[in-house]
Motif scaffolding. Structure first.
Motif, PDB file in Angstrom:
ATOM      1  N   THR A  33       1.272   6.887  12.243  1.00 44.47           N
ATOM      2  CA  THR A  33       1.165   6.654  10.797  1.00 44.47           C
ATOM      3  C   THR A  33       2.178   5.623  10.301  1.00 44.47           C
ATOM      4  O   THR A  33       2.139   5.226   9.136  1.00 44.47           O
ATOM      5  N   GLN A  34       3.090   5.208  11.164  1.00 47.05           N
ATOM      6  CA  GLN A  34       4.131   4.259  10.791  1.00 47.05           C
ATOM      7  C   GLN A  34       3.799   2.873  11.348  1.00 47.05           C
ATOM      8  O   GLN A  34       3.064   2.743  12.329  1.00 47.05           O
ATOM      9  N   THR A  35       4.358   1.844  10.730  1.00 43.03           N
ATOM     10  CA  THR A  35       4.072   0.466  11.114  1.00 43.03           C
ATOM     11  C   THR A  35       5.379  -0.273  11.355  1.00 43.03           C
ATOM     12  O   THR A  35       6.260  -0.292  10.485  1.00 43.03           O
ATOM     13  N   ALA A  36       5.497  -0.861  12.548  1.00 43.03           N
ATOM     14  CA  ALA A  36       6.665  -1.688  12.884  1.00 43.03           C
ATOM     15  C   ALA A  36       6.201  -3.129  13.028  1.00 43.03           C
ATOM     16  O   ALA A  36       5.196  -3.410  13.695  1.00 43.03           O
ATOM     17  N   ILE A  78      11.719   2.946   4.343  1.00 40.41           N
ATOM     18  CA  ILE A  78      11.617   1.742   5.174  1.00 40.41           C
ATOM     19  C   ILE A  78      12.919   1.581   5.945  1.00 40.41           C
ATOM     20  O   ILE A  78      14.002   1.983   5.478  1.00 40.41           O
ATOM     21  N   ILE A  79      12.796   1.018   7.129  1.00 40.04           N
ATOM     22  CA  ILE A  79      13.958   0.788   8.001  1.00 40.04           C
ATOM     23  C   ILE A  79      13.977  -0.697   8.351  1.00 40.04           C
ATOM     24  O   ILE A  79      12.996  -1.221   8.897  1.00 40.04           O
ATOM     25  N   GLU A  86       0.831  -1.209   0.000  1.00 37.11           N
ATOM     26  CA  GLU A  86       0.000   0.000   0.000  1.00 37.11           C
ATOM     27  C   GLU A  86       0.868   1.262   0.000  1.00 37.11           C
ATOM     28  O   GLU A  86       0.573   2.238  -0.694  1.00 37.11           O
ATOM     29  N   ALA A  87       1.952   1.266   0.791  1.00 43.03           N
ATOM     30  CA  ALA A  87       2.819   2.438   0.878  1.00 43.03           C
ATOM     31  C   ALA A  87       3.506   2.710  -0.455  1.00 43.03           C
ATOM     32  O   ALA A  87       3.598   3.861  -0.908  1.00 43.03           O
ATOM     33  N   VAL A  88       4.009   1.632  -1.125  1.00 47.09           N
ATOM     34  CA  VAL A  88       4.659   1.804  -2.420  1.00 47.09           C
ATOM     35  C   VAL A  88       3.657   2.304  -3.462  1.00 47.09           C
ATOM     36  O   VAL A  88       3.938   3.204  -4.262  1.00 47.09           O
ATOM     37  N   CYS A 103       7.514   3.623   6.779  1.00 52.94           N
ATOM     38  CA  CYS A 103       7.330   5.032   7.141  1.00 52.94           C
ATOM     39  C   CYS A 103       6.800   5.828   5.943  1.00 52.94           C
ATOM     40  O   CYS A 103       7.574   6.421   5.176  1.00 52.94           O
ATOM     41  N   PRO A 104       5.461   5.859   5.747  1.00 51.53           N
ATOM     42  CA  PRO A 104       4.907   6.686   4.669  1.00 51.53           C
ATOM     43  C   PRO A 104       5.160   8.172   4.925  1.00 51.53           C
ATOM     44  O   PRO A 104       5.289   8.594   6.078  1.00 51.53           O
TER      45      PRO A 104
END
Length: 587
Positions: A499-502, A461-462, A447-449, A514-515
């Motif tokens: 808003t970020q997902t780990a 992204i990390i 979804e982010a891409v 990290c969008p």
């Protein structure tokens, strides 16, 4: 949703209020002339301007003490005398007098010092003589020799409530522009509410919406007649007969739809039958009055009756809403607020009409205009609120029926839904760390891409890997290693933004999506995460470190390509000695 609409609408109206006040009180250079007039009432109605100029009636003129003149119904001919020197007029500059009232005839005699004069005729019967198409009567004084102006008002049918201002040419232009602008704002607000509820009428097909639309439309027509816009727009086309009766006709029309709306909205026939019967009686009286005024030679009685009867009807409808509210019907709450605004304005207007309080233009334009906007708004909200209440009651009834008839089926359905939700949660959650797993991360990453590709927004992204994690398991055991992973997941989740997902990418690797994050922001976040892990003392395992790779979305990227570059950055961090952040080269 309703509360948000109220806040936004009230904020808008309060922003408009101070500007409207200036618009309805005359332009910046407008000056009320009422206190400058000398007044003479001719009971014979036979005197001419020659009789007045003869000097025989000079002692009959009495100085006015009011800024706005009030005579109500009178058979007398009213003469007003205005000495130009008294108002400090510049003789070299054109001066304009505005007379705001609904009159068949009002003549201005512009008298020079030598006794000669010219006359300007205004009123229903002289619309074509108006120099500027406007809702009130304008008299131009451009001759510097004019020393006195006499206004002759003869209105046997209509009440005389003369509101007059004096303007310079610039002041008049400002007044015309400003008044037309804020008139447009007023009718724009009411028209917008009317159209909005017209769409709802098409959707819901409720009679209450139909009556609301007709009520708002009739109120706009009534206010237009009150402000003499009917004379400005239709003065050349309609007969004097209409303008003598326009206020009464439109007021009766407004009251009819007002009563129909209130009866339908409050469901008086169902809840308060006696009040419904009273409203039917009021409707019959209003219809008879409307028919009678069409054929009556004199409208004086009908004018007074309409004002008083409107107050009675409004008060009764307000009382009906109060009873409904006291009976526990929540649908009446917004209705009561709106009706209170309107009733207060109409009462003030009626008191001004009847001479019970001093006459002022705000009683006829600003107060009812603002009150009408508030009332129309709250009645619109009341309709929405009622639909929502009906919907909730129907849902509650349906739920009760389902529980009674299908209780076991419903219980089983709820169990299945809970099991499904739990399975879905388990499918997307890492069992050990309780954060998103690889399956969930794949979906979030896709979804982010896609979002970055569609809108060109930044995304980073990390990828993080615990350093020497195998030695933790070997030295302290797998239970200690599991605790390191659990605490690491907690540190990551507590540090990142909503808003970020780990999530857990696999083994001792974690991925943070990290969008909307730029390169510098992502590197800063990675350094912050690295520092928190480095400073944390894990149970049994003590202090541990992690290596971080950072990659950024580039045009044409897929999930695989951005992950591959992030892997390379992570390997670079490992190769440089671990416990550090490495980012891919800037795109």
């Amino acid at each position: 949703m309703i509360i948000k609409r109220i806040i936004f609408s009230l904020f808008t109206l309060f922003l408009l209020f101070p500007f409207s006040a200036s618009a309805f009180n005359g332009a910046q250079e407008g000056e009320p002339l009422g206190s400058y007039y000398d007044v003479f009432r001719d009971p014979s109605s036979t005197l001419t301007i020659e009789d007045i100029l003869s000097g025989q009636h000079d002692q009959d003129f009495v100085p006015s003490t009011e800024s706005y003149l009030f005579f109500w119904h009178t058979d007398d001919t009213v003469w007003l005398r205005l000495e130009m020197d008294a108002i400090g007029r510049d003789p070299e500059e054109a001066y304009w007098i505005e007379a705001i009232d609904k009159l068949e005839r009002i003549y201005a005699y512009l008298v020079k010092a030598d006794g000669t004069f010219t006359v300007q005729k205004r009123g229903f019967s002289h619309v074509e003589d108006q120099p500027v198409p406007f809702r009130s009567y304008l008299f131009e004084i451009d001759d510097p020799d004019v020393s006195t102006v006499y206004l002759k008002i003869d209105a046997k049918q209509l009440p005389i409530t003369l509101i007059s201002f004096g303007y310079t040419m610039d002041g008049l232009l400002d007044h015309l522009i400003e008044y037309k602008f804020y008139t447009g704002v007023f009718y724009g607000i009411l028209g917008g509410l009317m159209l909005y509820n017209l769409f709802l009428l098409v959707s819901f097909r409720e009679k209450a919406y139909l009556y609301y639309v007709l009520y708002v439309l009739s109120f706009m027509l009534y206010q237009a007649c009150m402000n003499s816009l009917d004379l400005e727009i239709m003065g050349s086309w309609l007969p004097v007969w209409f303008f003598e009766r326009s206020l009464i006709i439109t007021c009766n029309m407004m009251m009819i739809f007002m009563m129909l709306f209130a009866a339908e909205f409050l469901e008086l026939k169902r809840y308060i039958p006696r009040h419904f019967t009273v409203i039917r009686t009021f409707l019959a009286i209003t219809l008879l009055s409307s028919a009678a005024v069409l054929f009556a030679q004199s409208v004086t009685i009908f004018s007074d009756f309409t004002v008083l009867f409107a107050v009675v009807i409004l008060s009764f409808l307000w009382y009906s809403g109060l009873l409904m509210l006291l009976k526990g019907h929540k649908m009446a709450r917004f209705y009561m607020i709106g009706w209170t605004f309107l009733l207060s304005a109409i009462l003030l207007q009626a008191f001004g009409f009847l001479g019970l309080i001093p006459l002022h233009p705000v009683l006829f334009e600003l107060i009812p205009g603002v009150a009408a906007c508030f009332e129309a708004l709250f009645l619109s909200l009341a309709l929405i609120d009622k639909i929502n209440l009906i919907k909730r009651n129907q849902e509650k009834w349906q739920q009760q029926q389902n529980e009674t008839l299908e209780e076991k089926v419903q219980e089983r359905t709820e169990q299945l839904e809970r099991a499904r939700d739990k399975m879905q949660q388990l499918a997307n959650t890492d069992g050990l760390t309780k954060i998103p797993n690889r399956i969930k991360l794949d979906h979030v990453l896709e979804e982010a891409v896609a979002q970055s590709e569609l809108r060109g927004e930044p995304m980073a992204i990390i990828l993080m890997d615990m350093d020497h994690f195998k030695s933790v398991n070997d030295q302290y055991g797998h239970q200690a290693g599991d605790q390191v992973l659990i605490e690491t997941a907690r540190i990551l989740s507590d540090t990142i933004a909503p808003t970020q997902t780990a999530g857990r990418w696999g083994g001792e690797e974690f991925l943070i999506v990290c969008p909307y994050m730029t390169e510098s922001e992502a590197i800063t976040l990675a350094e912050k995460l690295r520092y928190h892990i480095e400073q944390f003392s894990f149970p049994q395992a003590g202090y541990q470190t992690g290596s971080f790779g950072v990659a950024f979305y580039q045009e044409g990227d897929t999930v695989d390509t951005v992950i591959a570059r992030c892997d390379q950055a992570l390997y670079a961090a490992k190769a440089k000695g671990r416990n550090r952040v490495c980012a891919e080269p800037a795109p």
